[in-house]
Write an enzyme that holds these catalytic residues in place. Structure first.
Site, PDB file in Angstrom:
ATOM      1  N   ARG A  69     -26.063  -7.248  16.310  1.00 45.10           N
ATOM      2  CA  ARG A  69     -24.889  -7.452  15.444  1.00 45.10           C
ATOM      3  C   ARG A  69     -24.722  -8.911  15.044  1.00 45.10           C
ATOM      4  NH1 ARG A  69     -20.207  -5.233  18.716  1.00 45.10           N
ATOM      5  NH2 ARG A  69     -21.484  -6.137  20.340  1.00 45.10           N
ATOM      6  N   ASN A 119     -21.596  -1.150  17.063  1.00 42.97           N
ATOM      7  CA  ASN A 119     -22.309  -0.308  18.019  1.00 42.97           C
ATOM      8  C   ASN A 119     -21.643   1.055  18.070  1.00 42.97           C
ATOM      9  OD1 ASN A 119     -24.089  -2.325  18.769  1.00 42.97           O
ATOM     10  ND2 ASN A 119     -22.970  -2.886  20.612  1.00 42.97           N
TER      11      ASN A 119
END
Length: 89
Positions: A19, A37
């Site tokens: 990320r 996620n």
């Protein structure tokens, strides 16, 4: 021409800086959107910008160590007219 795409990545994609790397690459290539996620171990991302910039973001994510994308499902989405920036959810 701007496009928006919805991605679902699977493989070694959680707990490896995916990320953060996505956020850095999106900002570098002036793309907007978000990444998060998921409970099943995948990572979902929506990315908006020029097609060639979206490709560069994906390459930037893949280039790093530890990230191992085994599968990437992609579909085109309608553009978000008033989206500014890229966020990690």
């Amino acid at each position: 021409m701007e496009v928006r795409k919805h991605f679902v990545f699977s493989g070694g994609v959680q707990g490896v800086g995916f990320r953060c790397r996505a956020s850095y690459a999106a900002q570098r290539y002036r793309c907007t959107g978000w990444v998060r996620n998921e409970w099943d171990g995948t990572v979902t991302m929506e990315l908006q910008g020029k097609e060639e910039d979206l490709e560069q973001v994906i390459l930037g994510i893949e280039r790093g160590t530890y990230v191992r994308i085994e599968n990437m499902d992609v579909r085109t989405m309608p553009l978000e007219a008033h989206e500014y920036g890229f966020r990690i959810e």
